[in-house]
Design an enzyme around this catalytic site. Structure first.
Site, PDB file in Angstrom:
ATOM      1  CB  ILE A 158     -22.981  24.303  35.162  1.00  0.00           C
ATOM      2  CG1 ILE A 158     -21.647  23.949  35.886  1.00  0.00           C
ATOM      3  CG2 ILE A 158     -23.852  25.399  35.986  1.00  0.00           C
ATOM      4  CD1 ILE A 158     -20.751  24.916  35.977  1.00  0.00           C
ATOM      5  CD  GLN A 217     -25.640  12.055  32.681  1.00  0.00           C
ATOM      6  OE1 GLN A 217     -25.842  11.194  33.203  1.00  0.00           O
ATOM      7  NE2 GLN A 217     -25.361  12.169  31.376  1.00  0.00           N
ATOM      8  CB  ALA A 225     -30.853  20.857  25.813  1.00  0.00           C
ATOM      9  CD  GLN A 226     -37.499  19.009  27.165  1.00  0.00           C
ATOM     10  OE1 GLN A 226     -37.044  18.717  28.249  1.00  0.00           O
ATOM     11  NE2 GLN A 226     -37.942  18.678  26.166  1.00  0.00           N
ATOM     12  CB  SER A 227     -31.837  17.115  28.061  1.00  0.00           C
ATOM     13  OG  SER A 227     -32.290  16.915  29.071  1.00  0.00           O
ATOM     14  CB  SER A 278     -28.699  14.592  20.466  1.00  0.00           C
ATOM     15  OG  SER A 278     -29.518  13.169  20.948  1.00  0.00           O
ATOM     16  CD  GLU A 325     -33.363   9.990  20.920  1.00  0.00           C
ATOM     17  OE1 GLU A 325     -34.376  10.080  19.934  1.00  0.00           O
ATOM     18  OE2 GLU A 325     -33.107   9.095  21.487  1.00  0.00           O
ATOM     19  CE1 TYR A 332     -32.843  16.770  23.596  1.00  0.00           C
ATOM     20  CE2 TYR A 332     -32.439  14.738  22.109  1.00  0.00           C
ATOM     21  CZ  TYR A 332     -31.973  15.771  23.127  1.00  0.00           C
ATOM     22  OH  TYR A 332     -30.761  15.701  23.414  1.00  0.00           O
ATOM     23  CE  LYS A 374     -29.673  18.438  22.204  1.00  0.00           C
ATOM     24  NZ  LYS A 374     -28.652  19.344  22.809  1.00  0.00           N
ATOM     25  NE  ARG A 377     -29.417   9.870  31.045  1.00  0.00           N
ATOM     26  CZ  ARG A 377     -29.634  10.882  30.068  1.00  0.00           C
ATOM     27  NH1 ARG A 377     -29.617  11.944  29.927  1.00  0.00           N
ATOM     28  NH2 ARG A 377     -29.814  10.041  28.659  1.00  0.00           N
TER      29      ARG A 377
HETATM   30  P1  NAP Z   1     -29.645  17.504  31.704  1.00  0.00           P
HETATM   31  O1  NAP Z   1     -29.026  16.657  32.921  1.00  0.00           O
HETATM   32  O2  NAP Z   1     -31.005  17.496  31.485  1.00  0.00           O
HETATM   33  O3  NAP Z   1     -29.150  18.917  31.757  1.00  0.00           O
HETATM   34  C1  NAP Z   1     -29.758  19.911  31.098  1.00  0.00           C
HETATM   35  C2  NAP Z   1     -29.366  21.408  31.638  1.00  0.00           C
HETATM   36  O4  NAP Z   1     -29.882  22.220  30.757  1.00  0.00           O
HETATM   37  C3  NAP Z   1     -29.668  21.643  33.152  1.00  0.00           C
HETATM   38  O5  NAP Z   1     -28.609  22.404  33.760  1.00  0.00           O
HETATM   39  C4  NAP Z   1     -30.764  22.648  32.995  1.00  0.00           C
HETATM   40  O6  NAP Z   1     -30.861  23.413  33.962  1.00  0.00           O
HETATM   41  C5  NAP Z   1     -30.136  23.404  31.788  1.00  0.00           C
HETATM   42  N1  NAP Z   1     -31.313  24.015  30.991  1.00  0.00           N
HETATM   43  C6  NAP Z   1     -32.522  23.683  30.794  1.00  0.00           C
HETATM   44  N2  NAP Z   1     -33.267  24.647  30.087  1.00  0.00           N
HETATM   45  C7  NAP Z   1     -32.592  25.826  30.192  1.00  0.00           C
HETATM   46  C8  NAP Z   1     -32.679  27.240  29.850  1.00  0.00           C
HETATM   47  N3  NAP Z   1     -33.854  27.622  29.259  1.00  0.00           N
HETATM   48  N4  NAP Z   1     -31.718  28.032  30.142  1.00  0.00           N
HETATM   49  C9  NAP Z   1     -30.551  27.525  30.539  1.00  0.00           C
HETATM   50  N5  NAP Z   1     -30.499  26.410  31.093  1.00  0.00           N
HETATM   51  C10 NAP Z   1     -31.277  25.381  30.811  1.00  0.00           C
HETATM   52  O7  NAP Z   1     -28.735  16.948  30.140  1.00  0.00           O
HETATM   53  P2  NAP Z   1     -27.599  16.142  29.995  1.00  0.00           P
HETATM   54  O8  NAP Z   1     -27.730  14.676  30.302  1.00  0.00           O
HETATM   55  O9  NAP Z   1     -26.496  16.713  31.079  1.00  0.00           O
HETATM   56  O10 NAP Z   1     -27.102  16.527  28.638  1.00  0.00           O
HETATM   57  C11 NAP Z   1     -26.296  17.867  28.419  1.00  0.00           C
HETATM   58  C12 NAP Z   1     -26.605  18.117  26.947  1.00  0.00           C
HETATM   59  O11 NAP Z   1     -26.157  16.810  26.077  1.00  0.00           O
HETATM   60  C13 NAP Z   1     -28.003  18.424  26.641  1.00  0.00           C
HETATM   61  O12 NAP Z   1     -27.849  19.260  25.692  1.00  0.00           O
HETATM   62  C14 NAP Z   1     -28.498  16.877  25.890  1.00  0.00           C
HETATM   63  O13 NAP Z   1     -29.786  17.425  25.136  1.00  0.00           O
HETATM   64  C15 NAP Z   1     -27.335  16.582  25.271  1.00  0.00           C
HETATM   65  N6  NAP Z   1     -27.310  15.100  24.875  1.00  0.00           N
HETATM   66  C16 NAP Z   1     -27.464  14.341  25.967  1.00  0.00           C
HETATM   67  C17 NAP Z   1     -27.155  13.001  26.012  1.00  0.00           C
HETATM   68  C18 NAP Z   1     -27.197  12.275  27.141  1.00  0.00           C
HETATM   69  O14 NAP Z   1     -27.226  10.788  26.819  1.00  0.00           O
HETATM   70  N7  NAP Z   1     -26.986  12.641  28.378  1.00  0.00           N
HETATM   71  C19 NAP Z   1     -26.883  12.539  24.796  1.00  0.00           C
HETATM   72  C20 NAP Z   1     -26.854  13.363  23.780  1.00  0.00           C
HETATM   73  C21 NAP Z   1     -26.867  14.613  23.719  1.00  0.00           C
HETATM   74  P3  NAP Z   1     -31.943  23.119  35.246  1.00  0.00           P
HETATM   75  O15 NAP Z   1     -31.078  22.487  36.315  1.00  0.00           O
HETATM   76  O16 NAP Z   1     -32.319  24.451  35.643  1.00  0.00           O
HETATM   77  O17 NAP Z   1     -32.975  22.377  34.867  1.00  0.00           O
END
Ligand code: NAP
Length: 337
Positions: free
Chosen positions: A15, A18, A86-88, A129, A131, A153, A157, A188
């Site tokens: 949460i 992004q 995720a570790q994103s 994803s 990816e 990554y 996924k 982002r």
């Molecule tokens: P993001 O901004 O990197 O957010 C990742 C979130 O995961 C953060 O809230 C982070 O918390 C949390 N997190 C990381 N490790 C964790 C753990 N061990 N336990 C619990 N929470 C953890 O990613 P996003 O862009 O919002 O993307 C959201 C999801 O969609 C991810 O799964 C990503 O891989 C996937 N996705 C994203 C895209 C894209 O273009 N944005 C595209 C395809 C898929 P902290 O704040 O504590 O770090």
């Protein structure tokens, strides 16, 4: 505790990120009671949810920790679970492949177990994803295209994607994958390419930076605007049956186009003089071009992204410019005290 108009409760992991923050705002607007899983950090990173902090309930938890996930599901009693944690970051997945596998892959199974044991029929959304397509076998990619991940990554996924399908088929759970292509916004993370560019261009415009250092200008991505993609996540869980959907614009652009457009947004046309290619940022294996076919999401869920590539780039650069201008203001005020 506020009583939601819909009577629905949602648990959102990730949460603070992004997508999690946009999704939480949209769910609140729809009248959901929103619970967010937040892991412990030495310095909390809650800036994305500061604006809604008094309207959501945060639960301690980590995708490494089964007990915390069990507890979160029991406390939230969710109708819908959105797993966005995720570790994103693809780049970091090469330097931390085991952590990436633990969180982005195995962490999903832990959460699925928590939902299976304590979720009482909750619907589950998995952030899959583009990816996963990696070294693409066809273009554009559809829900039927074979995967060929090119990073730890992407591999994690793919594992999570299949774990979700396996739980859906084995236990009859309502579990859906959203296979989303890159989506961006001013929220982002700063290490991601688009944000690195928008932030760098803003600093160059303000004379705070001279050169933008990038790994490549040639890769192409299908870039969309994040709030439209979090709307898709919600639609995926409102569908009559669990299923998997691609979220994409259907058009891809190169990093070069993104950079050029970002500089143009701040009135700099000689952009090449500010950009340096630095092999330090190149990856051991690259994904050259991704382009998704969103037809199924359009036809089945009525989802159509409307923000253009140009609008997206401009929005990001202008937000970073405004942020630096605000910082300058505050620093000047502090100096005058
Ligand atoms: P993001 O901004 O990197 O957010 C990742 C979130 O995961 C953060 O809230 C982070 O918390 C949390 N997190 C990381 N490790 C964790 C753990 N061990 N336990 C619990 N929470 C953890 O990613 P996003 O862009 O919002 O993307 C959201 C999801 O969609 C991810 O799964 C990503 O891989 C996937 N996705 C994203 C895209 C894209 O273009 N944005 C595209 C395809 C898929 P902290 O704040 O504590 O770090």
């Amino acid at each position: 505790m506020c009583v939601s108009q819909t009577g629905k409760r949602a648990l959102v992991t990730g949460i603070t990120g992004q997508d999690g923050s946009y999704l939480a705002e949209q769910l609140l607007q729809k009248g959901y009671e929103v619970y967010g899983l937040v892991r412990r950090l030495s310095t909390p990173s809650t800036h994305n949810i500061d604006g809604i902090a008094d309207r959501i309930q945060l639960l301690d938890g980590d995708l490494h920790d089964q007990a915390s996930l069990d507890r979160a599901v029991k406390v939230a009693e969710p109708d819908e679970v959105y797993n966005l944690a995720a570790q994103s970051f693809v780049g970091v997945s090469f330097s931390q492949p085991v952590v990436t596998g633990e969180v982005t892959g195995l962490g999903v199974v832990r959460l699925l177990e928590a939902v299976r044991s304590h979720g009482d029929g909750a619907r589950y959304y998995q952030a899959a994803s583009s990816e996963m397509f990696g070294k693409v076998v066809e273009s554009p990619q559809t829900e039927k295209t074979k995967f060929y991940p090119r990073s730890p990554y992407g591999v994690a996924k793919v594992y999570a994607y299949w774990a979700c399908i396996n739980y859906r088929e084995s236990y009859g759970m309502f579990i859906s994958n959203g296979i989303l292509y890159n989506h961006e916004s001013p929220r982002r993370g700063i290490e991601f390419l688009t944000r690195k560019v928008s932030d760098g261009v803003a600093r160059i415009k303000l004379g705070l930076l001279d050169k933008l250092r990038l790994g490549t200008l040639d890769t192409q991505r299908d870039w969309g605007y994040a709030p439209e993609y979090t709307d898709l996540m919600w639609r995926v869980l409102q569908h009559t049956k669990p299923d998997d959907f691609i979220g994409a614009t259907g058009a891809s652009h190169s990093v070069r186009e993104f950079v050029e457009m970002a500089f143009r947004a701040v009135g700099i046309s000689e952009w090449e003089t500010h950009v340096v290619l630095d092999p330090k940022f190149a990856r051991p294996a690259e994904v050259d071009r991704l382009c998704g076919d969103p037809t199924k999401a359009k036809e089945v869920l009525g989802w159509t992204p409307t923000t253009s590539f140009e609008q997206l780039v401009e929005t990001m650069v202008k937000a970073d410019l405004a942020r630096y201008a605000g910082l300058r203001h505050r620093n000047a005020d502090a100096g005058s005290l």
